[in-house]
Each structure stands twice: as C-alpha cells, then as structure tokens.
Design an enzyme around this catalytic site. Sequence first.
Site, PDB file in Angstrom:
ATOM      1  N   CYS A  59       0.814  -1.220   0.000  1.00  0.00           N
ATOM      2  CA  CYS A  59       0.000   0.000   0.000  1.00  0.00           C
ATOM      3  C   CYS A  59       0.843   1.264   0.000  1.00  0.00           C
ATOM      4  O   CYS A  59       1.936   1.292   0.553  1.00  0.00           O
ATOM      5  CB  CYS A  59      -0.875   0.035   1.245  1.00  0.00           C
ATOM      6  SG  CYS A  59      -1.876  -1.419   1.463  1.00  0.00           S
ATOM      7  N   ARG A  66       5.391  -0.187  -5.963  1.00  0.00           N
ATOM      8  CA  ARG A  66       5.317  -0.945  -4.704  1.00  0.00           C
ATOM      9  C   ARG A  66       4.308  -2.087  -4.786  1.00  0.00           C
ATOM     10  O   ARG A  66       4.298  -2.942  -3.922  1.00  0.00           O
ATOM     11  CB  ARG A  66       4.925  -0.002  -3.564  1.00  0.00           C
ATOM     12  CG  ARG A  66       5.954   1.076  -3.306  1.00  0.00           C
ATOM     13  CD  ARG A  66       5.463   2.047  -2.273  1.00  0.00           C
ATOM     14  NE  ARG A  66       5.358   1.409  -0.973  1.00  0.00           N
ATOM     15  CZ  ARG A  66       6.245   1.512  -0.013  1.00  0.00           C
ATOM     16  NH1 ARG A  66       7.335   2.211  -0.201  1.00  0.00           N
ATOM     17  NH2 ARG A  66       6.071   0.917   1.148  1.00  0.00           N
ATOM     18  N   TRP A  97      -3.042  -2.657  -1.400  1.00  0.00           N
ATOM     19  CA  TRP A  97      -2.658  -4.046  -1.680  1.00  0.00           C
ATOM     20  C   TRP A  97      -3.465  -4.867  -0.688  1.00  0.00           C
ATOM     21  O   TRP A  97      -3.233  -4.806   0.520  1.00  0.00           O
ATOM     22  CB  TRP A  97      -1.157  -4.208  -1.455  1.00  0.00           C
ATOM     23  CG  TRP A  97      -0.583  -5.527  -1.861  1.00  0.00           C
ATOM     24  CD1 TRP A  97      -0.161  -5.882  -3.112  1.00  0.00           C
ATOM     25  CD2 TRP A  97      -0.328  -6.661  -1.019  1.00  0.00           C
ATOM     26  NE1 TRP A  97       0.329  -7.165  -3.090  1.00  0.00           N
ATOM     27  CE2 TRP A  97       0.235  -7.670  -1.826  1.00  0.00           C
ATOM     28  CE3 TRP A  97      -0.526  -6.932   0.333  1.00  0.00           C
ATOM     29  CZ2 TRP A  97       0.606  -8.911  -1.327  1.00  0.00           C
ATOM     30  CZ3 TRP A  97      -0.164  -8.174   0.837  1.00  0.00           C
ATOM     31  CH2 TRP A  97       0.402  -9.141   0.002  1.00  0.00           C
ATOM     32  N   ASN A 117      -2.061   2.128   5.805  1.00  0.00           N
ATOM     33  CA  ASN A 117      -1.191   0.992   5.469  1.00  0.00           C
ATOM     34  C   ASN A 117      -0.996   0.187   6.749  1.00  0.00           C
ATOM     35  O   ASN A 117      -0.854   0.769   7.821  1.00  0.00           O
ATOM     36  CB  ASN A 117       0.199   1.464   5.021  1.00  0.00           C
ATOM     37  CG  ASN A 117       0.172   2.146   3.678  1.00  0.00           C
ATOM     38  OD1 ASN A 117      -0.871   2.220   3.034  1.00  0.00           O
ATOM     39  ND2 ASN A 117       1.313   2.650   3.251  1.00  0.00           N
ATOM     40  N   GLY A 118      -0.943  -1.129   6.631  1.00  0.00           N
ATOM     41  CA  GLY A 118      -0.732  -1.957   7.828  1.00  0.00           C
ATOM     42  C   GLY A 118      -1.981  -2.773   8.128  1.00  0.00           C
ATOM     43  O   GLY A 118      -2.883  -2.893   7.286  1.00  0.00           O
ATOM     44  N   GLU A 138      18.424 -17.772  -6.092  1.00  0.00           N
ATOM     45  CA  GLU A 138      18.060 -16.421  -6.534  1.00  0.00           C
ATOM     46  C   GLU A 138      17.647 -16.406  -8.010  1.00  0.00           C
ATOM     47  O   GLU A 138      16.690 -15.727  -8.393  1.00  0.00           O
ATOM     48  CB  GLU A 138      19.234 -15.467  -6.255  1.00  0.00           C
ATOM     49  CG  GLU A 138      19.063 -14.031  -6.731  1.00  0.00           C
ATOM     50  CD  GLU A 138      17.863 -13.291  -6.135  1.00  0.00           C
ATOM     51  OE1 GLU A 138      17.232 -13.791  -5.194  1.00  0.00           O
ATOM     52  OE2 GLU A 138      17.545 -12.207  -6.661  1.00  0.00           O
ATOM     53  N   LYS A 165      14.000 -15.191  -9.302  1.00  0.00           N
ATOM     54  CA  LYS A 165      13.797 -14.145 -10.316  1.00  0.00           C
ATOM     55  C   LYS A 165      12.851 -14.637 -11.385  1.00  0.00           C
ATOM     56  O   LYS A 165      11.931 -13.939 -11.780  1.00  0.00           O
ATOM     57  CB  LYS A 165      15.123 -13.733 -10.996  1.00  0.00           C
ATOM     58  CG  LYS A 165      16.066 -12.887 -10.212  1.00  0.00           C
ATOM     59  CD  LYS A 165      15.608 -11.474  -9.922  1.00  0.00           C
ATOM     60  CE  LYS A 165      14.763 -11.372  -8.706  1.00  0.00           C
ATOM     61  NZ  LYS A 165      15.258 -11.270  -7.414  1.00  0.00           N
ATOM     62  N   GLU A 168       9.162 -15.071 -10.043  1.00  0.00           N
ATOM     63  CA  GLU A 168       8.526 -13.796  -9.700  1.00  0.00           C
ATOM     64  C   GLU A 168       7.961 -13.077 -10.913  1.00  0.00           C
ATOM     65  O   GLU A 168       6.874 -12.528 -10.859  1.00  0.00           O
ATOM     66  CB  GLU A 168       9.561 -12.843  -9.093  1.00  0.00           C
ATOM     67  CG  GLU A 168       9.853 -13.020  -7.653  1.00  0.00           C
ATOM     68  CD  GLU A 168      10.729 -11.897  -7.137  1.00  0.00           C
ATOM     69  OE1 GLU A 168      11.858 -11.726  -7.639  1.00  0.00           O
ATOM     70  OE2 GLU A 168      10.290 -11.177  -6.227  1.00  0.00           O
ATOM     71  N   HIS A 225      18.783 -36.679  -4.974  1.00  0.00           N
ATOM     72  CA  HIS A 225      17.940 -37.087  -3.841  1.00  0.00           C
ATOM     73  C   HIS A 225      16.469 -36.771  -4.084  1.00  0.00           C
ATOM     74  O   HIS A 225      15.674 -36.764  -3.146  1.00  0.00           O
ATOM     75  CB  HIS A 225      18.420 -36.408  -2.554  1.00  0.00           C
ATOM     76  CG  HIS A 225      19.830 -36.772  -2.201  1.00  0.00           C
ATOM     77  ND1 HIS A 225      20.176 -38.025  -1.753  1.00  0.00           N
ATOM     78  CD2 HIS A 225      20.972 -36.059  -2.277  1.00  0.00           C
ATOM     79  CE1 HIS A 225      21.486 -38.065  -1.549  1.00  0.00           C
ATOM     80  NE2 HIS A 225      21.990 -36.882  -1.865  1.00  0.00           N
ATOM     81  N   LYS A 262       6.693  -4.408  -3.648  1.00  0.00           N
ATOM     82  CA  LYS A 262       8.127  -4.127  -3.539  1.00  0.00           C
ATOM     83  C   LYS A 262       8.605  -4.272  -2.113  1.00  0.00           C
ATOM     84  O   LYS A 262       9.660  -4.815  -1.848  1.00  0.00           O
ATOM     85  CB  LYS A 262       8.417  -2.713  -4.068  1.00  0.00           C
ATOM     86  CG  LYS A 262       9.890  -2.330  -4.034  1.00  0.00           C
ATOM     87  CD  LYS A 262      10.710  -3.209  -4.962  1.00  0.00           C
ATOM     88  CE  LYS A 262      12.198  -2.971  -4.854  1.00  0.00           C
ATOM     89  NZ  LYS A 262      12.966  -4.104  -5.404  1.00  0.00           N
TER      90      LYS A 262
HETATM   91  C1  AGP Z   1      12.921  -9.948  -4.543  1.00  0.00           C
HETATM   92  O1  AGP Z   1      12.950  -9.982  -5.911  1.00  0.00           O
HETATM   93  C2  AGP Z   1      11.627  -9.902  -3.926  1.00  0.00           C
HETATM   94  N1  AGP Z   1      10.658  -9.151  -4.549  1.00  0.00           N
HETATM   95  C3  AGP Z   1      11.530 -10.118  -2.446  1.00  0.00           C
HETATM   96  O2  AGP Z   1      11.864 -11.451  -2.239  1.00  0.00           O
HETATM   97  C4  AGP Z   1      12.375  -9.231  -1.513  1.00  0.00           C
HETATM   98  O3  AGP Z   1      13.725  -9.516  -1.665  1.00  0.00           O
HETATM   99  C5  AGP Z   1      11.923  -9.450  -0.061  1.00  0.00           C
HETATM  100  O4  AGP Z   1      10.580  -9.097   0.065  1.00  0.00           O
HETATM  101  C6  AGP Z   1      12.775  -8.701   0.926  1.00  0.00           C
HETATM  102  O5  AGP Z   1      12.713  -7.336   0.719  1.00  0.00           O
HETATM  103  P1  AGP Z   1      13.737  -6.361   1.415  1.00  0.00           P
HETATM  104  O6  AGP Z   1      15.085  -6.676   0.882  1.00  0.00           O
HETATM  105  O7  AGP Z   1      13.266  -4.988   1.038  1.00  0.00           O
HETATM  106  O8  AGP Z   1      13.651  -6.610   2.877  1.00  0.00           O
END
Ligand code: AGP
Length: 610
Positions: free
Chosen positions: A2, A27, A74, A100-101, A483, A487, A490, A506, A605
């Site tokens: 949000c 965001r 959101w 927000n929250g 990672e 990527k 996501e 395994h 974000k």
């Molecule tokens: C990464 O591509 C993500 N969108 C997500 O995993 C992110 O790294 C995670 O939410 C942590 O965010 P931060 O580094 O702002 O704490």
Amino acid sequence: MCGIVGYIGNKDATPILLEGLKRLEYRGYDSAGVAVLTNGKITVEKQPGKISALEQSLAQNALSGKLGIAHTRWATHGVPNQINAHPHTDTTGRIALIHNGIIENYQTIKTKLESNGYKFSTDTDTEALVNLIAEYYQNGSSLEEAVRAALSQVEGTYGIAVISRDEPDTLIAARRGSPLVVGMGDNEYFVASDVSAIINHTKDVTYLDDNEIAIITRDKVTIKTIDNLEVDKKIEKIAFDLDKIEKSGYDHFMLKEIMEQPQTIEDAMRGRLLSEEGTARLGGIRHEMESLLYAPQILLSACGTSWHASLIGEYMLEEFARTPVEVEYASEFRYRDPIIERGAVMFVISQSGETADTLAAMKEAKRKGAKVFGICNVVGSTIARESDAGIYLHAGPEIGVASTKAFTSQVMVLSLLSLLMARMRNLGASKGIDIVNEMKALPKKVEKILQTHELIKEIAKEYHQSQNFLYLGRGYNFPVALEGALKLKEISYIHAEGYPAAEMKHGPIALIDENMPVVFIATKDSTYEKITSNIEEVKARSGRIIAIATEGDEEISKRADHVIYIPPTLEFLTPILTIIPLQLLAYYIAILRGCDVDQPRNLAKSVTVE
Ligand code: AGP
C-alpha cells in the site's frame, strides 16, 4: 505494498496526489483512491485496478481542493474491489482515512461500534479505525485528539493520513510499524509512505518514528508522540534526484537496474577499499567493530532475495572471519525462540529497510540482547534508523519489484565485511591486497557479462514456453541458484526451483526429461569437477542444459546445450558475476511471455505486513 500520499497547501491537491500515487505504483497495489476536501465536503473517488482507471473516473468527476489524501491498496482484508479501496470515511462522511498496515483487533472494535449504531459497508480492518476515530471525534474533541485516542486502542500496525470536513486546515498522519515521511515545501506540506512520491516537490523531509503523530496545518508541522508529548525532529535532505526514479530510456525499471550494476557495485565499494593495506573500511560499523570481532555468533536475518544474499554472506564470513554464522528467515526467527548467545551480533539485511518480518526479527534479537546491525539500501528507513550500526548499499532507488542491483550490492557489502574481519583476524596483507584488486575489477567484468544480452535473449526465445525450470549450483553459487529461480518465478510465473546441485539425485532428478531446462552454475572453482558430474547426470536423462561457465572453459560446451561465459574471479566473488546472466534470462523470458516485469502480479516491492 500500500502507498500513502497526502497534501495540504495552496495548490490543487488532486494532480499532486495522482502524481505521487504513480510514483508509488512500483510498490504493488490492486486499487487506488483519493479523497479531497471540496467546498466543505469530503469527496472520495476510488477504483479497483490501475491508477489509470482512477484517473479516468476523475476526468469525469473532477475533484478540486487544497487538502487531500490518496492511496494505493494491496489487499489484506477483503477482495480488491471499489468498496474496499481506500480512502474510507466514517458512517457520516465527516472524516476520511487512508491506512497501510493491519489493525489486528479490528473485529472487536467493529463489534463494539456496531452496537453503538455504526454501520459498516466494507470488509476492511481500516473501516473500523475510521469509525473509531469518529467515535472519539465528538463533544468538542479536535481531530488530533480523536486520532490519538483511537490509536491508543489499536493493536497492530499502521501508517495513516486523516482529514476532516470540519478542520479544513489540518492533515493528520501517524505511524506504528509502517513507514511515513512528512515533506516540507513552500507553504505546503506532503505526507507519503515513500519519499519517491514527493521528491518532485521537496527534498526536505522528516521521518516519523513509531508511535508518533504529525499534526500538519497550512503553516506548520507539529510532531508528537501518541501520548501527546511534543518531539523535536530533524529535517533531513533526500539525497537522490528525480532521474533516479525514472526509466531513463529503458523499457522497464528492471532492465535499467540490471544494466546499472557496474555502477552500483562500484558505488557499494566507493571509499571503502584501502588498496595499500588490503582491507576495507566500513564507517557505519566502526564504532561497533569490537562487538563484531568478539561476537561468538553472527546471525544474518532477511527475506527473499536479501535472504539469498545472506546465505552467501554466511559462506563468506565463515570462510574469512572464521566466526560461526546462522542465517535465519526473518519470518521464522521471531516465532521459534532461537538461541542467541551472549554477545551475539545480528545483521538484518533488507533493500527497503521496511520489511515487516525483518523488522520483527530485529526487535526480537534486540529483546534477547543481541546487537543489531543493518545492511540496507533505503536511506532513513526504519532498519537504518533502529539498528545499532549499519552499512548502506548506496545502490540508489530500486523500483522494479524483482530485486536485482540491491542483491549484487548486498553481496558486495558482505564481501567487504568479510575482508575487513579477516584482515583484523588472520588474513595477511598480500592476500588482502589481491582481494582488493579483484574487487576493483568486478564492475568491468559485470559490464562484459551484460554485453552478452543478445545471446541470453536467444536462449530465452528457446525456453520461454517451458513450464518448469531447475537451477543448480554448489558452494557460493548454491544461493545464486535459489536467486536465479526466484527471479524467474517472480516475473514470468514459470515454476522454478533452486537446489544445491548434489541434492538433485535425492529427488529432483525424477523431474528431468527432454522438457526440463536445467540451469547450471558451473564456474571453474573448487566444486567444478563435482558439478560437471551433475551435468552428465542431467544430460543422460535428456534434460536441456544452460551452463554459466568461466571464460576459457571449452569442455563444458560439449556437455551443455548453451553456455554463457563469465570472466574469472575469486571464488567467493563469483555470485556477483554469475547472477547477472540469470537476471537477464528471467527478464527476457518474462518479456516474451508478455508479463508485467516491473509490477508482477500479487507482489509488492516492500512487504510491510506480516
Ligand atoms: C525480490 O525480488 C523480492 N521481490 C523479495 O523477495 C524481496 O527480496 C523481499 O521481500 C525482501 O525485501 P527487502 O530486501 O526490502 O527486505
């Protein structure tokens, strides 16, 4: 997640609010709305979907006024539709609120208010709060008093902005656990959940701390605690310009941020390498160096991509600093009563510095007596302000939801930390100098890898319709496999898994057939021989192999279907290079599938709720 924007001043609020919302789009959100005080009345306009839908409805129902609030939601409580979108008003339409929250005790508040005659029309927790404020906003109370009284009843987290039709010269904002910043302009003030929303108007800001409330009138800002004690806050200058949050000719922020990495890696090292001494200097933790050196245990806690960087940090710190390191998912750490040794140090690693789980882990570690150091990118973020010491990434704003440049900067900073600690312990100067020289060479090497983007695009064309991907790596490149897979999933919505290569036999090996692309990170290092055996195992089962290999390794092209070469470097620094082609591969695959790479579905974000 949000986003909040608020405005009070002499200009028309709506265009300023809309512009702010657009800057917060990155965001992640699913509906948007504004409320403006117009001719003594609060008018609300909100729409599910993109801000463009809100703009269209505002084009038909123009809102003009000099006080307003706006929000991107959101969804947490209630589906993302028009009714649940913010702003919310109380039953009488006297006040409007954006939030927000999460209000955890909203159900209790709601039930009580319903018995007092309040009517609820949304599924949100926020509507309980706006009506609770209305309940206290009676019998001569001011809006400020009512907000303070209501917030004292609230359990949970909030960043809020509130206006009232009866106080046309007041904008109230308050925070607990959800970031808020107040911007000071010329006879105008702004409120935002992220400085990007207001940077076009002012660079002078004050960050609210938890349990603080800002009472903003047309000529001044007063900041108090929720308990009504005035707080003297300093005004800080935002250090980046508007161009840093624009695409600068790239099709997407993600691509821009991938391409920026030679610079951001350089920036992470800037002023921190001591060439002649073969060590690093990290000003932000200098005063706590002793706690770090004598710590019996180092904990690294983070989420998502930052957690992957932490895993690499674990390998580095154990190899170089010879201190036992534990990596903890921040979301698990707080609930599992972890053992924290006396004198332990926890690093919390976060791009945004606002991730709710990471903040909670930080608080838990502090409660248990650990020193907490932050490694984050966003200057002035909660982690930056609340940790005992810290290291900034200096990567500049990262707008693409998928983290790219922050990851390489995190790994860079962790490698500087490892070098510094090693040199204070048992690493000799000449080895230190070799490491420094190799670190300095990284930006050029990254540049070289980025030049292979056409080859990576071709590979993407061949595999963009695959349903699954496997990413395998060993040692320092096992977290890179995780990672790379993150990527891809996501932004392209392809199912992808990362594994330590030797684990394949395994279980995951059962998945291998001619339809399974397997990405191997197979650089020439201590695990090379082993990983080539794993490549053979995949080849024997007709899997399609994409290898990330070291320049000069011709052998590997006999086994792999595709090879992307990276320049050689020291083993512990390879993740900074090997991740680059994986970021590009995910990007091109997502583009070919027509996905919205900068704002992938369901993602935010900065995840500021638990
Ligand atoms: C990464 O591509 C993500 N969108 C997500 O995993 C992110 O790294 C995670 O939410 C942590 O965010 P931060 O580094 O702002 O704490």
